[in-house]
Design an enzyme around this catalytic site. Structure first.
Site, short mmCIF file in Angstrom:
data_model
loop_
_atom_site.label_atom_id
_atom_site.label_comp_id
_atom_site.label_asym_id
_atom_site.label_seq_id
_atom_site.Cartn_x
_atom_site.Cartn_y
_atom_site.Cartn_z
CD GLU A 101 -0.02 -8.90 -22.47
OE1 GLU A 101 1.12 -9.42 -22.48
OE2 GLU A 101 -1.07 -9.51 -22.74
CG HIS A 172 -2.49 -15.36 -19.05
ND1 HIS A 172 -2.26 -15.11 -20.38
CD2 HIS A 172 -3.81 -15.69 -18.99
CE1 HIS A 172 -3.36 -15.27 -21.07
NE2 HIS A 172 -4.32 -15.62 -20.25
CG ASP A 182 1.45 -15.32 -20.05
OD1 ASP A 182 0.73 -16.32 -20.16
OD2 ASP A 182 1.04 -14.17 -20.22
#
Length: 313
Positions: A101, A172, A182
């Site tokens: 992330e 993703h 994303d």
């Protein structure tokens, strides 16, 4: 320099905070890149380390805009970052992929002259990239990624691919197409993937457009829509996925543009060796403040009219 010991990352500006949101053991095959769509590194770490009644999420790594890295789970443990997902016949990428992330507000929206996140923060022009996602959706504003963040993401992907023999570096948006967008067009995913897998190093293959103009499309056929204005003669491409009649390529230029071109209208150049280090400007997205008119299409300008009758694919 980053390293891995006992499935934990080592190196400068690396810390570990365990998340309770983990599953069983995993043998990773992929790495999946995300943006947090959050306010800060700290707020995203806190959210991913919180046990909720339902809807728990987690990842292996949270990467800050200043290059700091927080690891939340060992790389051989399942984390919950992919959701409903599929890639090359594999369903449920949580059980097969390391999740990274990246602290980034993600897709923004316009309020008058301002570009604003879902949580109400406005961003200056030099922190905004205006572009169309490679899966469509129109030209929209996106929060930019910092240079140090992109470089650290590359280092992470390189060390993970080398240590675990990973098969691919994905977004993703690749594994949950139509549901997730994303890390989006502000992140140079094609360049990072190519470098991490070695395609951007000793085996990088360059192509050059040999026709007056050449359409770049969303799939390997003339039936697919164009993803950008036609490429000009001499435009340089990086080969990502060759096929018999068509090839998936990344366009060398100002933004991270990928698509498919007909092999009849490109010429293969000799493989080149990577210089390493930070990604070149041609491999990064460019903030909106540095652009002029038609920002989302700047890389591939429309071809000039020509008298040639040669058909563009």
């Amino acid at each position: 320099m980053l390293g891995i010991q006992n499935h934990r990352l080592t190196g400068p500006d690396v810390s570990f905070r365990p998340t309770p949101n983990v599953g069983g053991a995993m043998r990773p095959q992929f790495v999946v890149l995300h943006y947090t769509a959050g306010r800060t590194l700290e707020s995203s770490v806190e959210s991913l380390c919180t046990k909720k009644p339902q809807g728990n999420a987690s990842s292996h790594i949270v990467l800050g805009r200043d290059g700091r890295i927080v690891q939340l789970a060992p790389f051989n443990a399942v984390t919950w970052h992919a959701g409903v997902s599929q890639w090359n016949g594999i369903d449920g990428l949580n059980h097969h992929a390391i999740g990274i992330e990246m602290d980034n507000a993600g897709l923004l929206h316009r309020e008058g002259e301002r570009c604003v996140s879902w949580f109400g923060k406005a961003y200056p022009d030099n922190e905004v990239v205006v572009a169309e996602h490679r899966h469509g959706g129109g030209v929209r504003p996106w929060h930019h990624f910092t240079e140090v963040q992109i470089e650290r993401a590359l280092q992470l992907c390189e060390v993970l691919v080398a240590h675990y023999g990973l098969k691919d570096v994905l977004g993703h948006e690749d594994i949950a197409r139509g549901r997730k967008v994303d890390p989006g067009p502000a992140f140079p995913l094609a360049a990072v993937r190519a470098r991490a897998l070695g395609r951007g190093g000793d085996v990088a293959v360059r192509l050059v457009v040999n026709a007056a103009s050449l359409n770049i499309r969303s799939g390997p056929s003339a039936d697919f829509p164009k993803v950008a204005p036609a490429l000009k003669r001499g435009a340089e491409l990086v080969l990502l996925e060759p096929q018999d009649r068509w090839s998936r390529v990344a366009v060398v230029g100002a933004t991270d543009l990928e698509g498919w071109v007909c092999n009849d209208f490109v010429t293969r150049q000799a493989a080149t060796r990577s210089r390493g280090g930070v990604l070149s400007r041609s491999q990064r997205a460019v903030p909106v403040a540095t652009r002029t008119r038609a920002p989302a299409k700047k890389r591939a300008a429309p071809a000039k009219k020509t008298s040639t009758t040669r058909a563009r694919r």
